[in-house]
Structure formats: structure tokens, C-alpha cells
Design a protein around this motif. Structure first.
Motif, PDB file in Angstrom:
ATOM      1  N   PRO A  27       0.774  -1.145   0.052  1.00  0.00           N
ATOM      2  CA  PRO A  27      -0.115  -0.072  -0.057  1.00  0.00           C
ATOM      3  C   PRO A  27       0.984   1.158   0.312  1.00  0.00           C
ATOM      4  O   PRO A  27       1.882   1.224   0.861  1.00  0.00           O
ATOM      5  N   ALA A  28       0.612   2.116  -1.013  1.00  0.00           N
ATOM      6  CA  ALA A  28       1.416   3.528  -0.821  1.00  0.00           C
ATOM      7  C   ALA A  28       0.232   4.643  -0.441  1.00  0.00           C
ATOM      8  O   ALA A  28      -0.828   4.524  -1.243  1.00  0.00           O
ATOM      9  N   PRO A  29       0.585   5.485   0.310  1.00  0.00           N
ATOM     10  CA  PRO A  29      -0.084   6.718   0.500  1.00  0.00           C
ATOM     11  C   PRO A  29      -0.116   7.619  -1.022  1.00  0.00           C
ATOM     12  O   PRO A  29       0.611   7.310  -1.992  1.00  0.00           O
ATOM     13  N   GLU A  30      -0.792   8.698  -0.588  1.00  0.00           N
ATOM     14  CA  GLU A  30      -0.751   9.880  -1.849  1.00  0.00           C
ATOM     15  C   GLU A  30       0.440  10.343  -2.330  1.00  0.00           C
ATOM     16  O   GLU A  30       0.860  10.421  -3.438  1.00  0.00           O
ATOM     17  N   ASP A  31       1.242  10.485  -1.302  1.00  0.00           N
ATOM     18  CA  ASP A  31       2.775  10.983  -1.535  1.00  0.00           C
ATOM     19  C   ASP A  31       3.711   9.871  -1.043  1.00  0.00           C
ATOM     20  O   ASP A  31       3.921   9.868   0.213  1.00  0.00           O
ATOM     21  N   PRO A  32       4.078   9.008  -1.885  1.00  0.00           N
ATOM     22  CA  PRO A  32       4.701   7.770  -1.311  1.00  0.00           C
ATOM     23  C   PRO A  32       6.195   8.171  -0.659  1.00  0.00           C
ATOM     24  O   PRO A  32       6.461   7.450   0.154  1.00  0.00           O
ATOM     25  N   LEU A  33       6.693   9.244  -0.895  1.00  0.00           N
ATOM     26  CA  LEU A  33       7.926   9.646  -0.214  1.00  0.00           C
ATOM     27  C   LEU A  33       7.917  10.486   0.959  1.00  0.00           C
ATOM     28  O   LEU A  33       8.923  11.276   1.165  1.00  0.00           O
ATOM     29  N   GLU A  34       6.608  11.128   1.252  1.00  0.00           N
ATOM     30  CA  GLU A  34       6.703  12.009   2.215  1.00  0.00           C
ATOM     31  C   GLU A  34       7.413  11.671   3.533  1.00  0.00           C
ATOM     32  O   GLU A  34       8.091  12.475   4.102  1.00  0.00           O
ATOM     33  N   GLU A  35       7.196  10.457   3.926  1.00  0.00           N
ATOM     34  CA  GLU A  35       7.808  10.125   5.261  1.00  0.00           C
ATOM     35  C   GLU A  35       9.248  10.079   5.219  1.00  0.00           C
ATOM     36  O   GLU A  35       9.944  10.536   5.883  1.00  0.00           O
ATOM     37  N   LEU A  36       9.731   9.506   3.871  1.00  0.00           N
ATOM     38  CA  LEU A  36      11.121   9.371   3.682  1.00  0.00           C
ATOM     39  C   LEU A  36      11.645  10.642   3.730  1.00  0.00           C
ATOM     40  O   LEU A  36      13.098  10.910   3.996  1.00  0.00           O
ATOM     41  N   HIS A  37      11.147  11.738   3.124  1.00  0.00           N
ATOM     42  CA  HIS A  37      11.720  12.999   2.873  1.00  0.00           C
ATOM     43  C   HIS A  37      11.725  13.445   4.541  1.00  0.00           C
ATOM     44  O   HIS A  37      12.724  14.057   4.787  1.00  0.00           O
ATOM     45  N   GLY A  38      10.714  13.134   5.110  1.00  0.00           N
ATOM     46  CA  GLY A  38      11.082  13.682   6.811  1.00  0.00           C
ATOM     47  C   GLY A  38      12.273  12.988   7.459  1.00  0.00           C
ATOM     48  O   GLY A  38      12.979  13.734   8.135  1.00  0.00           O
ATOM     49  N   LEU A  39      12.518  11.803   6.980  1.00  0.00           N
ATOM     50  CA  LEU A  39      13.543  11.153   7.672  1.00  0.00           C
ATOM     51  C   LEU A  39      15.044  11.655   7.286  1.00  0.00           C
ATOM     52  O   LEU A  39      15.729  11.803   7.974  1.00  0.00           O
ATOM     53  N   ALA A  40      14.921  11.772   5.794  1.00  0.00           N
ATOM     54  CA  ALA A  40      16.027  12.351   5.261  1.00  0.00           C
ATOM     55  C   ALA A  40      16.482  13.691   5.710  1.00  0.00           C
ATOM     56  O   ALA A  40      17.704  14.169   6.118  1.00  0.00           O
ATOM     57  N   THR A  41      15.586  14.407   5.919  1.00  0.00           N
ATOM     58  CA  THR A  41      15.787  15.964   6.298  1.00  0.00           C
ATOM     59  C   THR A  41      16.138  15.925   8.106  1.00  0.00           C
ATOM     60  O   THR A  41      17.173  16.444   8.374  1.00  0.00           O
ATOM     61  N   THR A  42      15.568  14.864   8.607  1.00  0.00           N
ATOM     62  CA  THR A  42      16.062  14.463  10.084  1.00  0.00           C
ATOM     63  C   THR A  42      17.402  14.506  10.229  1.00  0.00           C
ATOM     64  O   THR A  42      18.060  14.765  11.039  1.00  0.00           O
ATOM     65  N   SER A  43      17.791  13.503   9.052  1.00  0.00           N
ATOM     66  CA  SER A  43      19.284  13.131   8.973  1.00  0.00           C
ATOM     67  C   SER A  43      20.204  14.133   8.796  1.00  0.00           C
ATOM     68  O   SER A  43      21.257  13.916   8.985  1.00  0.00           O
ATOM     69  N   GLY A  44      19.570  15.208   8.265  1.00  0.00           N
ATOM     70  CA  GLY A  44      20.599  16.457   7.922  1.00  0.00           C
ATOM     71  C   GLY A  44      20.984  16.764   6.470  1.00  0.00           C
ATOM     72  O   GLY A  44      21.843  17.274   6.163  1.00  0.00           O
ATOM     73  N   THR A  45      20.386  15.717   5.643  1.00  0.00           N
ATOM     74  CA  THR A  45      20.716  15.987   4.357  1.00  0.00           C
ATOM     75  C   THR A  45      19.568  16.987   3.485  1.00  0.00           C
ATOM     76  O   THR A  45      18.597  17.299   4.052  1.00  0.00           O
ATOM     77  N   GLN A  46      19.861  17.465   2.270  1.00  0.00           N
ATOM     78  CA  GLN A  46      19.232  18.266   1.700  1.00  0.00           C
ATOM     79  C   GLN A  46      18.613  17.525   0.441  1.00  0.00           C
ATOM     80  O   GLN A  46      19.143  16.951  -0.268  1.00  0.00           O
TER      81      GLN A  46
END
Length: 453
Positions: free
Chosen positions: A26-45
């Protein structure tokens, strides 16, 4: 051999996000929204995104041949340092993708471990993260350590040693053994500490990461704990006193947030940190009602609770962030599925009075203070009572063991079947369990209040 991407200044690494969506996923409407939050939390752009829908994963590169080339061009165009997948990759797939793209490649598990490594503050949490990282990286033979130094090398490179590309298996296995022994000691100490608290009932906040647990704890107790709008802002358990009107004082604990596909090694490593949750009298499951994926997040939390073997514990569902919901229909949609949930806003303190009353009622309704007589040879029942209830006292006789225990009503089944007798605490002798004892399911709400200091 590909050159390492060293971070020697404050410039964040540039990342491209990627995800393969399979038919049964199952994929949400924005499949990469959560990964974007994780990547930002890790300090990447985050500088690029790529999604592929495919019937099955490619064995060698996970993505199809055309998508791998598209990914290479995207990395080249954006000058990305790292590609982060929202999937779990094999060591071979990571190596092939790194060779094809010329960038460092991380999967979801390694990213989460990296975030935990960056956020661990206490000795206990640092041990847990280091163990989880080593157990994850040992079979992967990539970018890990033989020395235990720490030097900043960007996302995915934090943690126990980053100087060498090859893993020294002997050192890694020895370190894993030492960490497990040390964590075992820490877990035993924490278990004794938590079990020794008899002065008040315990309530534990659990929920998906960034659901607002720390903000709620601050609103209820004026604890002043860190509350940030980012994933995994809290890694260490914090416990504060919380006064409930018409009840008394309880101990409220805030724990690490959960997330879907949380690495099993991380759950195991954090057992000591989650001991407050394991021994709590009541769980407050905090969910972000404003999140479009709230149903999936609630399910993910229950899955982790099941892994911790505490899914049967009495739980109140708290729907937080109702002030951020744009449409009443969205809240009604959640309440239709979970009609007993309590809507609140920790930020604006709306609904907290209702939550406080519900907690007081739940603590009074769901627990029984009992004297249970057990056959001395029934070790299984004695262990069950210790695991599911709070042992107040035990008296060993020649033919019977008398156990005074505070037990959840929902856990009384095995006790009713196997005990010699069950009676309300302090009432003297009681008839045998056969025929079944009529233990009241709902004692008066105000009865336990007299026991709270």
C-alpha cells in the motif's frame, strides 16, 4: 573503488530519494513524504525524487534497468552525494547501485539507524543503537569499522567507527558480544528500578514518531521535555509525576516513537528503554489525527507493540493535533473507525480535561487488587501473575502460595482456570475457584484512589 563522500564542513549532503512500489504494497498519496522527513531529520538536503511501480524487484539492482539509468542521470544532474531508498536492499543490490550511480546508497533501515545514532544521548541509548547498527552491518561488508572512533562522514556513516571500508568480523562479533552483555546488565537494572516503583500507577505514552507525545506530556505535567516537529525527537524515556483530580498522582512516561518497518534489531536493542512501557498500568496511544496516513500509522504502532509482547495491555487511543485538521469530516472519519478515541490538541490544550477523566476511569475500572492462592508446583501460573500483574506480596506455605497481585481484568482468564482460589485483597479465606469465582469486572472507580499517596 568508489571515493568516499566525506563531510568536512557544515554543508549538508545532497540526497536523492527513491522507492519501488510493488503491487502488494500500500502506498499513500505521496509515497516519499515520510522518507523526506527522515532524510531531513538526518541532516541531508533533498534534491531529487524517483518512484517506480513494478511487478517485482530486479534481483541485482532492485530497480529496473531503465530506472537505474534514470537514477544515475538524476544523481549527475543534481550533484547528489547519497541515494536513499524507502525499501530494504540486499548488500549486493547496494553495491550494484553504488557502482551504477557513483553515489553512496542507503536503504530505509540504515537511514533510521543513522538517525538514532545521531540522536542518542544517554549511555543506555548509545549502547542500544551501536548494537543495532553492528547487527545490521556485520553481514554487509561495507563502510564499517575496526576502530571504535567516531568522525562525521555524513548520513549513514555515523556510529561505531567509520574509518575503514572493510568490516573486521572478529572485532565486530566481539563488540556485539560485549554490547549484549552490557545491555543485559542495563536491562536488569532498569527492570528492577521500574518494578520497585510502588508509590503510584504508571501510564506510558506510545505512538508513531512525531505524533506529539512529548508536547502532550509537557501539557499534562509541565515537564519541559524536548518537543520538536521532527521524526524521532525523543529517544530516551522520561518519567514525570502527573496529578489526576479525584484520583491522585500517577507516573507518566514518554518513550521513543515508533515507525513502520522499524528495524527488528532496533526494537530488541531498545528493550531496556521501553521497560517503562512494558510495565505500565495503562498505555496512551497518541496518533496524529491530522495526518492523511493516520490509519496506517496506528496499525504500525500496534505491530510494534505486538513485537514487544504488550499488545494486550489496556490502551486508550488519543487523537492529537485536532487543531491542525482542516476539515471536520477528516476527524469524523477517524472517530467512525475508533469511536472510543479521545480527540485532543496538546498544543492548544483542548480536550485534555476529557483525557484526564478517561485515564482516571480506566485505571480504576481495569485493575483488580486480589489475593490469589496458587499450588506451589504451578510455576507457570506464578510466572504469569508476575508477568501480567504487579506482585504486591507473596507468602509461601506448605500447600499453597498466597499472592497479592494487582491484575488487569483482561488478563484474569488463566488465573481463573488454574488458581486454587481468588478473592478481593484483604478479605480472608475464599471458596475454591470451582465453580468459577464471580470476580467483579468493574470495582468502584474511587476505590484505588485511597491507595495513592
Amino acid at each position: 573503488m568508489r571515493e568516499q563522500h566525506l563531510v568536512s564542513d557544515d554543508t549538508p549532503e545532497r540526497s536523492v530519494l527513491a522507492r519501488l512500489i510493488l503491487p502488494d504494497t500500500p502506498a499513500p498519496e505521496d509515497p516519499l513524504e515520510e522518507l523526506h522527513g527522515l532524510a531531513t531529520t538526518s541532516g541531508t538536503q533533498v534534491v531529487g525524487e524517483l518512484i517506480q511501480r513494478r511487478a517485482s524487484a530486479e534481483h541485482g539492482t532492485y530497480l529496473g534497468k531503465g530506472k537505474v539509468e534514470e537514477l544515475r542521470l538524476l544523481v549527475e544532474k543534481t550533484k547528489a552525494d547519497v541515494v536513499i531508498f524507502d525499501n530494504e536492499l540486499t548488500p549486493g543490490q547496494i553495491r550494484n547501485l553504488e557502482k551504477a550511480t557513483g553515489a553512496k546508497v542507503l536503504d530505509r533501515t540504515e537511514l533510521i539507524l543513522d538517525i538514532f545514532a545521531a540522536g542518542a544521548r544517554t549511555y543506555e541509548s548509545r549502547l542500544a543503537v551501536e548494537l543495532a547498527q553492528l547487527e545490521y552491518t556485520l553481514p554487509r561488508l561495507k563502510r564499517m569499522w575496526t576502530h571504535l572512533s567516531r568522525q562525521a562522514m555524513g548520513v549513514g556513516m555515523r556510529g561505531p567507527g567509520e574509518k575503514q571500508l572493510e568490516v573486521d568480523r572478529r572485532l565486530a562479533q566481539k563488540r556485539i558480544h560485549d554490547l549484549k552483555q552490557e545491555l543485559g546488565k542495563v536491562e536488569s537494572r532498569r527492570e528492577r528500578q521500574v518494578a520497585s516503583r510502588k508509590e503510584a500507577p504508571t501510564v506510558s505514552l506510545v505512538g508513531y514518531t512525531n505524533a506529539g507525545k512529548s508536547t502532550l506530556m509537557n501539557a499534562l505535567t509541565e515537564a519541559g521535555v524536548q518537543a520538536a516537529d521532527k521524526l524521532f525527537a525523543t529517544l530516551d524515556t522520561r518519567t514525570r509525576r502527573w496529578y489526576l483530580p479525584h484520583w491522585g498522582t500517577v507516573l507518566l512516561s514518554d518513550t521513543v516513537g515508533f515507525i513502520r518497518d522499524l528495524p527488528h534489531s532496533l526494537v530488541a536493542s531498545f528493550k531496556s528503554t521501553l521497560e517503562e512501557t512494558r510495565q505500565a498500568d495503562l498505555l496512551l496511544h497518541v496518533a496524529d489525527a491530522s495526518n492523511a496516513n493516520v490509519f496506517d500509522q496506528i496499525s504500525a504502532v500496534y505491530k510494534v507493540l505486538s513485537e514487544l509482547e504488550i499488545e494486550e495491555k489496556d490502551t486508550l487511543l488519543v487523537l492529537n493535533k485536532i487543531d491542525a485538521i482542516k476539515s471536520p469530516a477528516m476527524l469524523n472519519r477517524v472517530l467512525d473507525r475508533y469511536p472510543n478515541a479521545i480527540p485532543v490538541s496538546a498544543k492548544s490544550v483542548k480536550g485534555l480535561e476529557m483525557l484526564t477523566e478517561a485515564v482516571g476511569e480506566a485505571l480504576g475500572r481495569e485493575f483488580l487488587d486480589l489475593d490469589i492462592d496458587v499450588d506451589p508446583g504451578d510455576g507457570k501460573l506464578l510466572a504469569y501473575l508476575a508477568a501480567k500483574g504487579e506482585i504486591v506480596s507473596q507468602h509461601f506455605g506448605a500447600d499453597v502460595v498466597n499472592v497479592r497481585v494487582k491484575m488487569p481484568v483482561a488478563a484474569m482468564g488463566p488465573a481463573r482456570k488454574s488458581a486454587i482460589s481468588i478473592r478481593p485483597a484483604g478479605t480472608g479465606t475464599f471458596a475454591p475457584v470451582e465453580p468459577p469465582v464471580d470476580v467483579p469486572a468493574e470495582p468502584p472507580v474511587d476505590t484505588p484512589a485511597t491507595d495513592v499517596a
